[in-house]
Design a protein around this motif. Sequence first.
Motif, PDB file in Angstrom:
ATOM      1  N   LEU A  74     -21.746  -8.877 -48.935  1.00 46.80           N
ATOM      2  CA  LEU A  74     -21.132 -10.147 -48.564  1.00 46.80           C
ATOM      3  C   LEU A  74     -22.221 -11.146 -48.198  1.00 46.80           C
ATOM      4  O   LEU A  74     -22.985 -10.920 -47.255  1.00 46.80           O
ATOM      5  CB  LEU A  74     -20.175  -9.966 -47.384  1.00 46.80           C
ATOM      6  CG  LEU A  74     -18.954  -9.071 -47.636  1.00 46.80           C
ATOM      7  CD1 LEU A  74     -18.148  -8.901 -46.362  1.00 46.80           C
ATOM      8  CD2 LEU A  74     -18.076  -9.654 -48.748  1.00 46.80           C
ATOM      9  N   GLY A  75     -22.309 -12.224 -48.961  1.00 46.94           N
ATOM     10  CA  GLY A  75     -23.351 -13.195 -48.712  1.00 46.94           C
ATOM     11  C   GLY A  75     -24.734 -12.621 -48.888  1.00 46.94           C
ATOM     12  O   GLY A  75     -25.689 -13.070 -48.256  1.00 46.94           O
TER      13      GLY A  75
ATOM     14  N   ARG B  25     -23.261 -16.739 -43.744  1.00 47.44           N
ATOM     15  CA  ARG B  25     -23.004 -16.461 -45.159  1.00 47.44           C
ATOM     16  C   ARG B  25     -22.083 -15.251 -45.315  1.00 47.44           C
ATOM     17  O   ARG B  25     -21.212 -15.238 -46.195  1.00 47.44           O
ATOM     18  CB  ARG B  25     -24.320 -16.234 -45.893  1.00 47.44           C
ATOM     19  CG  ARG B  25     -25.080 -17.507 -46.218  1.00 47.44           C
ATOM     20  CD  ARG B  25     -26.057 -17.299 -47.370  1.00 47.44           C
ATOM     21  NE  ARG B  25     -26.948 -16.184 -47.145  1.00 47.44           N
ATOM     22  CZ  ARG B  25     -28.251 -16.292 -46.886  1.00 47.44           C
ATOM     23  NH1 ARG B  25     -28.826 -17.479 -46.803  1.00 47.44           N
ATOM     24  NH2 ARG B  25     -28.983 -15.216 -46.723  1.00 47.44           N
ATOM     25  N   MET B  26     -22.307 -14.237 -44.490  1.00 47.97           N
ATOM     26  CA  MET B  26     -21.455 -13.052 -44.528  1.00 47.97           C
ATOM     27  C   MET B  26     -20.002 -13.432 -44.238  1.00 47.97           C
ATOM     28  O   MET B  26     -19.076 -13.026 -44.965  1.00 47.97           O
ATOM     29  CB  MET B  26     -21.933 -12.024 -43.496  1.00 47.97           C
ATOM     30  CG  MET B  26     -20.996 -10.844 -43.293  1.00 47.97           C
ATOM     31  SD  MET B  26     -21.398  -9.860 -41.823  1.00 47.97           S
ATOM     32  CE  MET B  26     -22.870  -9.014 -42.355  1.00 47.97           C
TER      33      MET B  26
ATOM     34  N   VAL C  75     -18.510 -16.382 -44.430  1.00 46.79           N
ATOM     35  CA  VAL C  75     -17.962 -17.237 -45.487  1.00 46.79           C
ATOM     36  C   VAL C  75     -17.552 -16.396 -46.691  1.00 46.79           C
ATOM     37  O   VAL C  75     -16.456 -16.564 -47.254  1.00 46.79           O
ATOM     38  CB  VAL C  75     -18.986 -18.308 -45.901  1.00 46.79           C
ATOM     39  CG1 VAL C  75     -18.575 -18.973 -47.216  1.00 46.79           C
ATOM     40  CG2 VAL C  75     -19.133 -19.367 -44.809  1.00 46.79           C
ATOM     41  N   ALA C  76     -18.417 -15.462 -47.088  1.00 43.75           N
ATOM     42  CA  ALA C  76     -18.116 -14.612 -48.244  1.00 43.75           C
ATOM     43  C   ALA C  76     -16.883 -13.753 -47.992  1.00 43.75           C
ATOM     44  O   ALA C  76     -16.062 -13.546 -48.902  1.00 43.75           O
ATOM     45  CB  ALA C  76     -19.319 -13.731 -48.574  1.00 43.75           C
TER      46      ALA C  76
ATOM     47  N   GLU D  96     -13.805 -15.962 -48.224  1.00 43.26           N
ATOM     48  CA  GLU D  96     -13.517 -16.237 -49.632  1.00 43.26           C
ATOM     49  C   GLU D  96     -12.882 -15.025 -50.303  1.00 43.26           C
ATOM     50  O   GLU D  96     -11.946 -15.164 -51.104  1.00 43.26           O
ATOM     51  CB  GLU D  96     -14.809 -16.624 -50.358  1.00 43.26           C
ATOM     52  CG  GLU D  96     -15.342 -17.990 -49.959  1.00 43.26           C
ATOM     53  CD  GLU D  96     -16.666 -18.308 -50.626  1.00 43.26           C
ATOM     54  OE1 GLU D  96     -16.986 -19.497 -50.777  1.00 43.26           O
ATOM     55  OE2 GLU D  96     -17.408 -17.354 -50.986  1.00 43.26           O
ATOM     56  N   ARG D  97     -13.385 -13.848 -49.978  1.00 43.43           N
ATOM     57  CA  ARG D  97     -12.837 -12.628 -50.581  1.00 43.43           C
ATOM     58  C   ARG D  97     -11.405 -12.385 -50.115  1.00 43.43           C
ATOM     59  O   ARG D  97     -10.549 -11.966 -50.907  1.00 43.43           O
ATOM     60  CB  ARG D  97     -13.728 -11.439 -50.219  1.00 43.43           C
ATOM     61  CG  ARG D  97     -13.216 -10.114 -50.754  1.00 43.43           C
ATOM     62  CD  ARG D  97     -14.282  -9.061 -50.699  1.00 43.43           C
ATOM     63  NE  ARG D  97     -13.792  -7.762 -51.119  1.00 43.43           N
ATOM     64  CZ  ARG D  97     -14.533  -6.820 -51.670  1.00 43.43           C
ATOM     65  NH1 ARG D  97     -15.810  -7.022 -51.891  1.00 43.43           N
ATOM     66  NH2 ARG D  97     -14.011  -5.662 -52.010  1.00 43.43           N
TER      67      ARG D  97
ATOM     68  N   ARG E  15     -17.283 -25.071 -43.786  1.00 42.94           N
ATOM     69  CA  ARG E  15     -16.282 -24.744 -44.811  1.00 42.94           C
ATOM     70  C   ARG E  15     -14.876 -24.849 -44.225  1.00 42.94           C
ATOM     71  O   ARG E  15     -14.151 -23.852 -44.121  1.00 42.94           O
ATOM     72  CB  ARG E  15     -16.536 -23.339 -45.359  1.00 42.94           C
ATOM     73  CG  ARG E  15     -17.797 -23.209 -46.197  1.00 42.94           C
ATOM     74  CD  ARG E  15     -17.694 -23.989 -47.517  1.00 42.94           C
ATOM     75  NE  ARG E  15     -16.500 -23.649 -48.275  1.00 42.94           N
ATOM     76  CZ  ARG E  15     -16.436 -22.626 -49.133  1.00 42.94           C
ATOM     77  NH1 ARG E  15     -17.503 -21.857 -49.333  1.00 42.94           N
ATOM     78  NH2 ARG E  15     -15.330 -22.377 -49.794  1.00 42.94           N
TER      79      ARG E  15
END
Length: 270
Positions: free
Chosen positions: A7-8, A75-76, A78-79, A82-83, A107
Amino acid sequence: MNWQALLGGHPTAVRVWGQGARQLLALHCSLAHAGAWSGVATQLGGVTFSAPDLPGHGRSADWDGAEDLHLVATRMAVALAERIGGPVDLLGHSFGGTIALRVALERPDLVRSLTLIEPVLFSAVRQAGAPEFDDFAKGYAEVIETIRQNPAAAAALFHNRWGHGDFTRLPALQRDYMTHRMGLVLGQNPVLLDDIAGLSLPGRIEGLARPVLLLEGADSPPVIGAIQRVLAARLPQARRVIVPGAGHMLPITHAAAVATEIRRLLADTA
């Protein structure tokens, strides 16, 4: 349910409770892991509650120190959002609260509502000139210096100020877990103290057009009340709740009260 994924760009372990339509994503505090949300998650019916182990914590991969820790964790998150397929109801406690705030600012399309449980955004009170920051900084400087000399002693200092109960009475495995991760506390400072991410810049927090629940314990360190006071004044849709008898670790010690307030937020944003 537990699963792992990249993730990220970071190998991440994720824990999931429930199978409801409403998607909650929760980010834990420093030196903890996703399991810290267990008490809250199990009291929220009708939702899917996901929580990752942040970089260097739990079963996620170590932080290599090459990039800013807060950025890697963001980043983790956010990813994962999104997932999951946001927008999600985003929760964060302490260090995790600052990541949650950053995700919401960068975001907002991924965020339906935001719950900040004692986010340790010290830069916000530093910028505001709150007197509570000076008292906090003195004690925190001692922790930072001790990390460099004696991580075990630093872990005891850190826990006794922010944790629940006496550090010496914790199980040996838990004491070792915290001791070996004290370097992560240093890795948070560029954002939490110096705000290299610009989270506290004038006008930025004010632009967050999402419902926000600010939760804190009545017995938490004074700097927490100062942070929440500043955030409540700057966030346009904030509701501040103080839990009687609770300290900094209220998601663990007062899980029922935390779950009650989250339930209210979910109902208000249905």
